[in-house]
Each structure stands twice: as C-alpha cells, then as structure tokens.
Scaffold this motif. Structure first.
Motif, PDB file in Angstrom:
ATOM      1  N   GLY A 441       7.046  -0.288  -8.980  1.00 29.83           N
ATOM      2  CA  GLY A 441       6.399  -1.591  -8.994  1.00 29.83           C
ATOM      3  C   GLY A 441       7.029  -2.497  -7.960  1.00 29.83           C
ATOM      4  N   LEU A 442       6.409  -3.619  -7.653  1.00 28.77           N
ATOM      5  CA  LEU A 442       6.895  -4.527  -6.614  1.00 28.77           C
ATOM      6  C   LEU A 442       7.605  -5.727  -7.218  1.00 28.77           C
ATOM      7  N   ASP A 445       9.506 -11.515  -5.506  1.00 27.36           N
ATOM      8  CA  ASP A 445       9.688 -12.156  -4.199  1.00 27.36           C
ATOM      9  C   ASP A 445       8.973 -11.365  -3.097  1.00 27.36           C
ATOM     10  N   TYR A 446       8.962 -10.012  -3.233  1.00 26.42           N
ATOM     11  CA  TYR A 446       8.274  -9.188  -2.237  1.00 26.42           C
ATOM     12  C   TYR A 446       6.767  -9.392  -2.341  1.00 26.42           C
ATOM     13  N   GLN A 447       6.274  -9.389  -3.579  1.00 25.48           N
ATOM     14  CA  GLN A 447       4.833  -9.557  -3.791  1.00 25.48           C
ATOM     15  C   GLN A 447       4.362 -10.913  -3.256  1.00 25.48           C
ATOM     16  N   SER A 448       5.263 -11.933  -3.378  1.00 19.80           N
ATOM     17  CA  SER A 448       4.925 -13.276  -2.904  1.00 19.80           C
ATOM     18  C   SER A 448       4.755 -13.281  -1.387  1.00 19.80           C
ATOM     19  N   ARG A 531      13.586  -0.534 -14.143  1.00 19.02           N
ATOM     20  CA  ARG A 531      12.280  -0.616 -14.802  1.00 19.02           C
ATOM     21  C   ARG A 531      11.683  -2.019 -14.681  1.00 19.02           C
ATOM     22  N   SER A 532      12.565  -3.015 -14.442  1.00 15.40           N
ATOM     23  CA  SER A 532      12.085  -4.398 -14.252  1.00 15.40           C
ATOM     24  C   SER A 532      11.774  -4.677 -12.774  1.00 15.40           C
ATOM     25  N   PHE A 533      11.844  -3.635 -11.916  1.00 16.51           N
ATOM     26  CA  PHE A 533      11.559  -3.702 -10.481  1.00 16.51           C
ATOM     27  C   PHE A 533      12.603  -4.495  -9.698  1.00 16.51           C
ATOM     28  N   ASP A 534      13.790  -4.711 -10.338  1.00 19.66           N
ATOM     29  CA  ASP A 534      14.879  -5.381  -9.598  1.00 19.66           C
ATOM     30  C   ASP A 534      15.779  -4.285  -9.022  1.00 19.66           C
ATOM     31  N   TYR A 535      15.324  -3.645  -7.955  1.00 16.16           N
ATOM     32  CA  TYR A 535      15.989  -2.445  -7.431  1.00 16.16           C
ATOM     33  C   TYR A 535      17.359  -2.751  -6.826  1.00 16.16           C
ATOM     34  N   ARG A 536      17.516  -3.916  -6.265  1.00 13.73           N
ATOM     35  CA  ARG A 536      18.818  -4.253  -5.679  1.00 13.73           C
ATOM     36  C   ARG A 536      19.866  -4.402  -6.779  1.00 13.73           C
TER      37      ARG A 536
END
Length: 564
Positions: A441-442, A445-448, A531-536
C-alpha cells in the motif's frame, strides 16, 4: 668617626684626581688631532699650483683671480694659521689647569677656523684646476671647432644655390663665428684664459646651431617654395574640376582656407630668409595638417556622391519589402490571436510598424526632392540617406524579431504538449515499478505528492485547451508539474527501496526471533508498521532489533539486496 671622615675625603680626592686625569687625556688627544689637522693644511700644495699658473701670461679676469688666490693663501699662512696656533696653546693651558669648559669652548672655535680654512683652500685649488684645465681644453676644442667652421664655409661656397635668400644670414652667422675665433686668439695671447673659455663655449653652441640650419634649410626651402604651393594648387584644381562636375562646395570655404595658407607660406618664407628654422618647422607641420584636412573634405564629397549613386535607387525597393513584410505580420498576428493570448501592446506592434514606416517614407520623399534639385552638398545628402537606410534596417530587424516571436508561441505550445506527455509517461512508469515491487500500500505523504502531480498535469492540459491560449499560464502550470513529478520520482525510489529492505531485514531477523525476546518484540513492531504502510519506520524497527544481536547485519543485507 673622625678617622672615617678623613678617609672618605682622601678617597674622594683620589677619585677626582683619576677622573681629572682621564678627562685631560681625552682633551690632549683632541689637541693632537687639531695640531695634525693644522700641519696638514700648512702642507697643502697651494704654492706649487700658484707657481704653475704664475708661469702663464695672465691678464684681465685671469690675473685678477690669481691675485685673489695669492692674497687668500697669504692670509691663511700669515694670519689664520698663527691664530690657530694661539687657540691650540690656550686649549692646552686650560686643559693643564683642569679648566675643561673653557678648553672645550676654545676647541670649538678652532674647529670652525680650520673648517673655514679648508673651504678656502678647496676653492683656490678647484679654481686653479679649472684655469689650468681651461687652457688645455681651449687648445683641443678650438682646433675641432675651426675644422667644423672651415667645413661649413666650404659647403656653403659649393652649395650656395640650395639656400636661396637665407644664404645672406648664414654668411652673417659665419662672419660672427670668425670674429669669435679672432677674439679667442686675442684673449689667449693676453693670458685671459677664463674669458677665452667662455668664447669656446659660445662658439660650440653657435656652430652646432649653424650646422643644424645648414642641414635643414634646403629641405625646408623646398617644402615652403615648391611642395606646399604645389599641393595648394592641386587643391584649387581639384575644387574647380569638382565644381564643373556639379559638386556643391561652398560649405567647405576652400578659397578662404587656401588664401590663409598662402599667406602663412609668405610669412614662413620671411623666417627662412632669416634662417629661423624652428618657427618654419612648426609652421610646415601645421600647414601640412590643414592641407590634409582639405584633401579629406574633397575626398569625402567624392565618396558621398558614390554612396548616393549606389544606394539611392535601392531605397524604394527596401520600402516595398518592409510594406510587404508588415502586411504578412498583420495577417500572422490576426491568426495567432485566434489561438493565443498576446501580451499587452503586442497587438499594436504591426500598427506601430506601419506608422514608423509612413513617417520614414515622408522623410525620404523630402530627401529625394533635395537630391533631384542638386543644390546641396553630397556629404549632407549622403549622411541623411545613411540615417534613412539605418532606420529601414532597424524596422526590418524589429519585424523579423516579432515574426520569430509569433512563431515561438506555436513552438512553445508544441514543446509544452510534448513535455506534459512525457510527465504522464513518467507517472505511469512509477506506478508500474510500484506494482512490480509488490508494495502492499502507499503511505499518506507519498499518495499526497502523487495526487498533486496528477493535479498539476491536469492543469497543464486545461490551460493548453483554453482559447485564446495564454502561454505564460501554460508555462507556469508546466513548471509546477515538472518540479512535482521530479520530487515524486525521488520519493518512489525511496519507497521501493524501503519496502524491499524492510522485508529482507524482517526475514533475516526471524532466525533470532525464538532465541531473543527483544528481537521478537522489535520484529513484531516492524511488521505492524509495515502493515500500516510506514515502511521507513518498519525498516528502522527491524534494523535496530537485528543490529542488537548481530552488529553489521544491515550492511550485509543491503549488499545482498544490491547484488540481487
């Protein structure tokens, strides 16, 4: 106590005696120096030098100087040196009696007396040397001057015809030099060597001056009597010929200028007769410069006529070209206005061209009338024609620039359309990479940024579809879209890298999950972040947990991922 007092007095007396002895010794040393100085003065070879001069046959100024030198030396020997001896005796007496202050005062007086004597002797010896040297120099230099005199006299005798009326002045100068030679002989025979020396110095300057006159006068006479009159005649003939051909030359005032120069030539002829070459040299230079100016003025008139003949006929054609171009610009402007929004004032540019052109045609019409009447100087007419031609070229250049500007609007539109398509392709490529990388998932901030990039691209499309087209607005939206897509591209690379690395680190850390509770907790937190898309954050949690049990593991994982 009384004994100590007596001893102190004795010690003090002894100290005073020692100090006095030392000071006396110092003064005796100065007395010896002054005595030696006095003796040295007495031994100067003034008498010997006076004896050498006395053998000469002296009269006049030389004899007067000799008597003065002899009296000065007699005064030194009979009065001033005995006075110096008295000073020495007084200084020695005062020193013996410990009267040091008086001794110093007398010593200073003696120093001054000896210095004055020294100066007098130096003057006598110097003047004696000058007198003896004058006799020897006179003999050598007068022979050299006489040779020059004979050479000049012979030259004037042979080449007399080259000097015109100035020969009389030159002969007068030669006679004056001959008289100076006679005066030199008389002074030398009578022993007045110093005055004879002055005659030699004067002869040297006069002969040098006469040599210069003899060398330069023939050329100056040729310039004044032949070359310059010939050039003035040539100017008169050129003027007459040009008038016959229809040239208008009144504004040049040639007759007035040539008359002024003829008068100047007469003045310098008088200077030549007196052999005054400096005034003539300066005058010739000035006349040459003025003649050169007259030649230039006539030449400019000829060039001006050629310019008129060459360019007069082409002006009408140039005006026709400008008119034709302006009609094309008006048509092009109307077409462009239907599709593009022009800047303030650009719609008026073709009208401005037309107005400028109309004014210039009127100006040229007046000029053409003057040319046909043929009563104006060609230089004046050609300058006016040059200005008209320059203005025609200026308008032509401005027309070309405006035409290119209109063409650039269409070009900018095509480039903008091509650029926005390129941005759309970049967006599509980024979506494909994200899909290929199995990103779950995205992040928000990236999706924005992604949504903003799509919005800016849509703005560009909208502005490109407006009628009339405002290219300034198009360019502004395009700049925003380009900057945002570039920013999105960087964030896409970071996103994919973080997803892949976080997965690898979590997988690598699973080997430690059962053995280390701290690792298990850390990996659990990493998985929740993933899973919350916070990959960093997922990468940071997983890396911290693994590095705790295996330092350096992250670098190894990055290396493995890079090789894959």
């Amino acid at each position: 106590m009384m004994v100590y007092g007596i001893i102190s007095i004795i010690v003090l007396i002894l100290i005073l005696l020692v100090v006095g002895f030392i000071i006396r010794k110092k003064y005796y040393k100065q007395i010896d120096r002054l005595e030696a100085w006095k003796i040295d003065i007495m031994n100067r070879p003034v008498l010997d030098e006076l004896g050498k001069v006395k053998q000469l046959n002296m009269t006049g100024q030389t004899e007067e100087k000799f008597e003065r030198w002899r009296r000065s030396w007699d005064e030194i020997v009979t009065v001033r040196l005995p006075d110096a001896e008295d000073y020495l005796f007084d200084i020695e007496e005062y020193t013996d009696k410990y009267r040091f202050k008086r001794a110093k005062s007398e010593q200073e007086k003696l120093e001054k007396v000896l210095q004055e004597i020294e100066a007098t002797i130096e003057t006598i010896l110097s003047e004696l040397s000058e007198l003896i040297g004058s006799e020897e120099k006179n003999k050598v230099e007068i022979e050299h001057l006489q040779k020059k005199y004979k050479s000049m006299k012979k030259h004037l005798l042979i080449h007399r015809h080259n000097y015109g009326d100035s020969i009389k002045q030159l002969e007068t100068d030669l006679n004056a030099i001959a008289e100076s030679f006679g005066e030199f002989d008389n002074l030398t025979a009578n022993g007045d060597y110093l005055e004879a020396r002055e005659i030699v110095i004067g002869l040297t300057a006069n002969i040098a001056g006469l040599e210069e006159k003899i060398e330069k006068l023939p050329e100056l006479i040729t310039e004044i009597e032949t070359v310059l009159p010939s050039q003035l005649k040539e100017i008169e003939e050129g003027k007459k010929e040009m008038l016959d051909k229809g040239f208008i030359l009144e504004h040049l005032q040639l007759e007035k200028e040539t008359q002024h120069l003829q008068k100047a030539l007469g003045t310098y002829s008088d200077f030549l007769e007196k052999a005054e070459i400096t005034e003539v040299e300066n005058g010739i230079q000035e006349i040459k410069e003025k003649i050169e100016i007259l030649y230039d003025l006539l030449e400019k008139e000829v060039h001006a006529k050629h310019y008129l003949q060459k360019h007069h006929g082409e002006i009408s054609g140039l005006f026709e070209e400008l008119k034709k171009t302006n009609e094309e610009i008006k048509t092009e402007t109307e077409i462009v206005q239907e599709s593009y929004q022009l800047l303030d004032g650009e719609q008026q540019i073709p009208h401005n061209f037309e107005k400028e052109l109309s004014q210039l045609i009127k100006r040229y019409s007046i000029l053409e009338t003057k040319i046909m009447e043929d009563n104006s100087a060609y230089t004046i007419l050609s300058e006016e024609l040059k200005e008209v031609k320059q203005l025609i070229e200026k308008i032509g250049k401005e027309q070309q620039e405006f035409t290119e500007h209109l063409q650039t609007l269409r070009k900018d539109e095509l480039e903008a359309r091509e650029k926005v398509q390129e941005l759309r392709r970049k967006i599509a490529e980024m979506k494909r990479l994200i899909s290929k990388s199995n990103v779950p998932g995205l992040p928000f901030d990236y999706q924005s940024v992604f949504d903003q990039a799509l919005e800016y691209i849509q703005d560009v499309f909208k502005s490109l579809n407006e009628k009339p087209l405002n290219m300034a607005s198009v360019q502004n939206h395009l700049n925003n879209a380009v900057d945002t897509v570039e920013h999105l591209s960087g964030k896409t690379e970071d996103l994919i890298e973080s997803v892949l690395l976080a997965e690898k680190v979590i997988q690598y850390g699973n080997r430690y999950r059962a053995r280390y509770q701290k690792v298990a907790i850390g990996l659990q937190q990493a998985e929740e972040a993933f899973r919350s898309f916070d990959y960093r954050l997922a990468l940071e949690e997983a890396a911290t947990a693994v590095e705790a049990v295996e330092p350096g593991a992250l670098k190894e994982i990055e290396k493995m991922l890079s090789e894959e």
